[in-house]
Design a protein around this motif. Sequence first.
Motif, short mmCIF file in Angstrom:
data_model
loop_
_atom_site.label_atom_id
_atom_site.label_comp_id
_atom_site.label_asym_id
_atom_site.label_seq_id
_atom_site.Cartn_x
_atom_site.Cartn_y
_atom_site.Cartn_z
N CYS A 141 0.83 -1.22 0.00
CA CYS A 141 0.00 0.00 0.00
C CYS A 141 0.86 1.26 0.00
O CYS A 141 0.54 2.26 0.66
CB CYS A 141 -0.96 0.00 1.19
N SER A 142 1.97 1.20 -0.71
CA SER A 142 2.89 2.31 -0.82
C SER A 142 3.70 2.12 -2.08
O SER A 142 4.27 1.03 -2.30
CB SER A 142 3.81 2.38 0.40
N VAL A 143 3.78 3.17 -2.92
CA VAL A 143 4.54 3.06 -4.17
C VAL A 143 6.02 2.85 -3.89
O VAL A 143 6.67 2.00 -4.49
CB VAL A 143 4.31 4.32 -5.04
N SER A 144 6.56 3.61 -2.93
CA SER A 144 8.00 3.50 -2.64
C SER A 144 8.35 2.14 -2.04
O SER A 144 9.34 1.52 -2.43
CB SER A 144 8.44 4.63 -1.71
N ARG A 145 7.53 1.66 -1.09
CA ARG A 145 7.82 0.36 -0.48
C ARG A 145 7.60 -0.78 -1.47
O ARG A 145 8.34 -1.77 -1.46
CB ARG A 145 6.98 0.15 0.77
N THR A 201 -8.84 0.02 -4.17
CA THR A 201 -10.26 0.14 -4.46
C THR A 201 -10.92 -1.23 -4.39
O THR A 201 -10.23 -2.26 -4.27
CB THR A 201 -10.48 0.74 -5.86
N SER A 202 -12.23 -1.25 -4.48
CA SER A 202 -12.93 -2.55 -4.46
C SER A 202 -12.50 -3.42 -5.64
O SER A 202 -12.40 -4.64 -5.52
CB SER A 202 -14.45 -2.32 -4.48
N ARG A 203 -12.23 -2.79 -6.79
CA ARG A 203 -11.77 -3.56 -7.96
C ARG A 203 -10.40 -4.18 -7.69
O ARG A 203 -10.16 -5.35 -8.04
CB ARG A 203 -11.70 -2.63 -9.18
N ALA A 204 -9.52 -3.44 -7.03
CA ALA A 204 -8.19 -3.97 -6.70
C ALA A 204 -8.31 -5.15 -5.74
O ALA A 204 -7.59 -6.15 -5.87
CB ALA A 204 -7.32 -2.88 -6.10
N LEU A 205 -9.22 -5.03 -4.78
CA LEU A 205 -9.41 -6.13 -3.83
C LEU A 205 -9.96 -7.37 -4.53
O LEU A 205 -9.62 -8.50 -4.17
CB LEU A 205 -10.34 -5.68 -2.70
N GLU A 206 -10.83 -7.17 -5.53
CA GLU A 206 -11.34 -8.30 -6.30
C GLU A 206 -10.23 -9.00 -7.07
O GLU A 206 -10.21 -10.22 -7.21
CB GLU A 206 -12.41 -7.83 -7.29
N LEU A 207 -9.28 -8.22 -7.56
CA LEU A 207 -8.19 -8.76 -8.37
C LEU A 207 -7.09 -9.42 -7.54
O LEU A 207 -6.34 -10.25 -8.05
CB LEU A 207 -7.56 -7.64 -9.20
N ALA A 208 -6.99 -9.03 -6.27
CA ALA A 208 -5.83 -9.42 -5.46
C ALA A 208 -5.63 -10.93 -5.39
O ALA A 208 -4.53 -11.43 -5.66
CB ALA A 208 -5.96 -8.84 -4.05
N GLU A 209 -6.66 -11.67 -5.03
CA GLU A 209 -6.48 -13.11 -4.83
C GLU A 209 -6.23 -13.86 -6.14
O GLU A 209 -5.30 -14.68 -6.20
CB GLU A 209 -7.69 -13.70 -4.09
N PRO A 210 -6.99 -13.63 -7.23
CA PRO A 210 -6.68 -14.35 -8.46
C PRO A 210 -5.31 -14.03 -9.03
O PRO A 210 -4.64 -14.91 -9.56
CB PRO A 210 -7.80 -13.92 -9.43
N PHE A 269 -5.64 2.07 -6.76
CA PHE A 269 -5.11 2.51 -5.47
C PHE A 269 -5.31 4.01 -5.35
O PHE A 269 -4.97 4.78 -6.25
CB PHE A 269 -3.62 2.17 -5.33
N ILE A 270 -5.90 4.42 -4.23
CA ILE A 270 -6.20 5.84 -3.99
C ILE A 270 -5.32 6.36 -2.86
O ILE A 270 -5.22 5.73 -1.80
CB ILE A 270 -7.69 6.02 -3.63
N ARG A 271 -4.67 7.46 -3.08
CA ARG A 271 -3.79 8.04 -2.06
C ARG A 271 -4.60 8.63 -0.92
O ARG A 271 -5.53 9.39 -1.13
CB ARG A 271 -2.90 9.11 -2.68
N THR A 272 -4.27 8.24 0.31
CA THR A 272 -4.92 8.76 1.52
C THR A 272 -3.83 9.15 2.51
O THR A 272 -2.66 8.79 2.33
CB THR A 272 -5.84 7.70 2.16
N PRO A 273 -4.19 9.85 3.61
CA PRO A 273 -3.18 10.20 4.61
C PRO A 273 -2.49 8.99 5.22
O PRO A 273 -1.36 9.08 5.71
CB PRO A 273 -3.99 10.96 5.67
N SER A 274 -3.15 7.81 5.20
CA SER A 274 -2.55 6.62 5.79
C SER A 274 -1.90 5.70 4.76
O SER A 274 -1.51 4.59 5.06
CB SER A 274 -3.61 5.83 6.56
#
Length: 317
Positions: free
Chosen positions: A27-31, A69-78, A59-64
């Motif tokens: 959840c970080s571009v640099s990491r 996004t929900s689409r990214a979470l759908e894609l994560a496991e496959p 992925f949406i940039r937030t203070p944390s």
Amino acid sequence: MKHINPINLYAFDMNLLVAFEALIKECSVSRAAERIGIGQPAMSHALSRLRDVFKDELFIRTPSGMQPTSRALELAEPIASALDQIRSAIFEKPSFDPKTGRRTFTVGLTDYLETTLLPRLVHTLQREGPGMSVVVRSIDRRRGLEMLDQDYIDLGAGVFPEVSSRHRAKPLFDDNYVCLFNPDHLKFDLPLTLETYLALGHITVSPQEGDVGPVDQILAERGLKRRVVIATPRYMAASFALKETSLMATLPKRIALLCSDAFDLKAVPPPFETSAFEISVVWNRKYDGDAGHTWFRELFCRTAAEAKQTSSTWRRG
């Protein structure tokens, strides 16, 4: 990945999926860039291409940090599953000999299990895998599975009521509670009665670092409440406090027995029924085929079984 035209799959850069996997985990571009060994600009470019391919921000940039996004979470496991299969197909499994090999295993343990299992585990490891080493990280039931998914630990042990399809779990042993106190400072007639128990001052051990632990929840279900004088997340801290005070602690039996011997404390049954809780070892199922991981899991489970046999008899006050 269903939005990718199969005709154009030849033109698709599979490295984008590796970048996506790193972004999901960090959840970080640099990491994420550091994780897969590329520069931050290259990772930013990969994210831009991923957004174009999947027609989603991903992925949406937030203070944390960057939140999927929900689409990214759908894609994560496959995507993770596909990459795992590709890695398994491409890379040969290295041979593993615990007598000659060198490897570090990272284990997530609670304070309770670190105290009761770690000494025996290290002793067995030195005998059967002299080139192996162990790093212990603190976990609880809330963070343990998350740490497995992020590869911060190779396996974890503790109370895990539920695990997902990504994980494997194997029961190690059941445990229950006993009351521990210093008989030089705290004197009462045995057997311990509920009236006496509730009148005493108590030390509670709460992994959530609050003043309510598992025993307090058991009492609350019966409409009862004890007087908590000290709350700590550490069992050993509670034992040191018991040694010097007239307080009582209600602890898991296995660690109570160790503390009883080490600090000249006395263990007696609680004056109310408590339900046994199950201690399990958990790991990510992607390591099922890892010979080294399998060897270490079996050694860990055998160590826990030996500790269980040693603790099968306990002094009742």
